[in-house]
Motif scaffolding. Sequence first.
Motif, mmCIF file in Angstrom:
data_model
loop_
_atom_site.group_PDB
_atom_site.id
_atom_site.type_symbol
_atom_site.label_atom_id
_atom_site.label_comp_id
_atom_site.label_asym_id
_atom_site.label_seq_id
_atom_site.Cartn_x
_atom_site.Cartn_y
_atom_site.Cartn_z
ATOM 1 N N UNK A 151 0.843 -1.230 -0.309
ATOM 2 C CA UNK A 151 -0.008 0.349 -0.012
ATOM 3 C C UNK A 151 0.793 1.235 -0.396
ATOM 4 N N UNK A 152 0.577 2.463 -0.810
ATOM 5 C CA UNK A 152 1.232 3.442 -1.092
ATOM 6 C C UNK A 152 0.480 4.831 -1.027
ATOM 7 N N UNK A 201 -8.343 7.732 -1.027
ATOM 8 C CA UNK A 201 -7.048 6.948 -1.799
ATOM 9 C C UNK A 201 -5.547 6.660 -1.649
ATOM 10 N N UNK A 202 -5.833 5.209 -2.320
ATOM 11 C CA UNK A 202 -4.305 4.462 -1.971
ATOM 12 C C UNK A 202 -3.765 4.145 -3.249
ATOM 13 N N UNK A 203 -2.588 3.660 -3.439
ATOM 14 C CA UNK A 203 -2.295 3.100 -4.099
ATOM 15 C C UNK A 203 -1.955 1.766 -4.746
ATOM 16 N N UNK A 204 -2.037 0.641 -4.575
ATOM 17 C CA UNK A 204 -2.062 -0.561 -4.226
ATOM 18 C C UNK A 204 -1.199 -1.652 -5.750
ATOM 19 N N UNK A 210 -3.118 -0.841 -8.792
ATOM 20 C CA UNK A 210 -4.000 -0.531 -8.532
ATOM 21 C C UNK A 210 -4.888 0.053 -7.960
ATOM 22 N N UNK A 211 -5.994 1.132 -8.128
ATOM 23 C CA UNK A 211 -6.525 2.360 -6.930
ATOM 24 C C UNK A 211 -7.652 1.482 -6.400
ATOM 25 N N UNK A 212 -7.237 1.903 -5.162
ATOM 26 C CA UNK A 212 -8.399 1.686 -4.111
ATOM 27 C C UNK A 212 -8.849 3.032 -2.680
ATOM 28 N N UNK A 213 -10.095 2.246 -2.549
ATOM 29 C CA UNK A 213 -10.085 3.272 -1.688
ATOM 30 C C UNK A 213 -11.032 3.301 -0.369
ATOM 31 N N UNK A 214 -10.205 4.069 0.710
ATOM 32 C CA UNK A 214 -10.267 3.363 1.737
ATOM 33 C C UNK A 214 -12.179 3.497 2.533
ATOM 34 N N UNK A 215 -12.669 2.056 2.138
ATOM 35 C CA UNK A 215 -14.816 2.984 2.580
ATOM 36 C C UNK A 215 -14.716 2.047 4.521
ATOM 37 N N UNK A 216 -13.636 2.075 5.355
ATOM 38 C CA UNK A 216 -14.410 1.797 6.371
ATOM 39 C C UNK A 216 -12.844 1.498 7.458
ATOM 40 N N UNK A 217 -12.667 2.201 8.863
ATOM 41 C CA UNK A 217 -11.701 2.486 9.471
ATOM 42 C C UNK A 217 -12.100 2.208 11.275
#
Length: 354
Positions: free
Chosen positions: A21-22, A60-63, A71-78
Amino acid sequence: MPTYPDFEALYRDVIPSVVSVYVGGRRRPGGAGSAFVYDDRHLVTNEHVSRLADASDAGRVELRFADGSWRVGEVVGADAYTDLAVVAVDDLPEDAAALPLATENPAPGRSVAALGNPLGLDGSISAGIVSGANRSLPTSNGFAIPDVVQTDAPINPGNSGGPLVGFAAPEGDSTADGGDTADPAYEVVGVNRAKQGDNIGFAVSPVIANRILPALVADGRYRHSYLRARTLDVTPTVAEVNGLDAPHGVLVVDAAGADGDEGFLHGCHESADYRGSPIPVGGDVLVAIEGNPVRTHEELMRYLITETRPGEPVAVGIVREGDPLTLVVELDERPAIDRDDRTGGDGGSRIPVE
């Protein structure tokens, strides 16, 4: 002849499901973490990794996957209280199967491997054993994550959020139900979180993760039960200073509510000096919840997280001024943490808050 864990096979079979994760495109230890595939659309990582993403680019995170694809991901829960987070990502690589979560905490001595992205080094593995499985790891704001897994497998900055993987039980009954998963010979026995000294690393336990993660996927948050009390384990010293018969339970240091009301827990209103250190005295001693013994803060926190919901009434067994009592207390919802008023994985009050 003794048999030895085949970590080469473990790496080969599991690494396609481990993700680097970047955050904000920054390839440096402070902006990197790890994750692993949870289901066909979600990854698991640490909340303190996801917080870097929120601060930099609206979640937004780069995976980077083991096959080299991005891939580009999105944090949807924490959930800040257990340091867990979920990242949504479309179009996973074909060989990135979900890693099954164990349903029970691993036993000390079990062989494990920590996989992830330490110091920005993609696709790393380190091996060791489970050193303990019932630790309590303090966070900021006085909270402590219960049931934390301790390991001597090296965990370094960037490993955060990656899986601590063990060889599955031969019966194959200790993995969580779900859809397609990676090789069932392996299971996740912890979510890597922190290093604390040489040969001591910590991971969020599968028991806690199995409770928290489904809510993060479905709702983006987990509603924690809140007893509204600060407690201190009753050690021999605390028992002696408070005139207790034995070191048992947890002392209520302070509690929200009206102390004159028998329906509320009573906290301590003074302290006594013991060899130069102040010891709280006079509060209730909590010894049971819903009939389950409470011997330590760890046991109380574990029960609140895994067995209760906000708004539920719970029967709490206490000792007040030498007399045993049972109170029925309605649990509140734990207040949200101020994201700007804490650190990622260290610190916290010496007296935990329930």
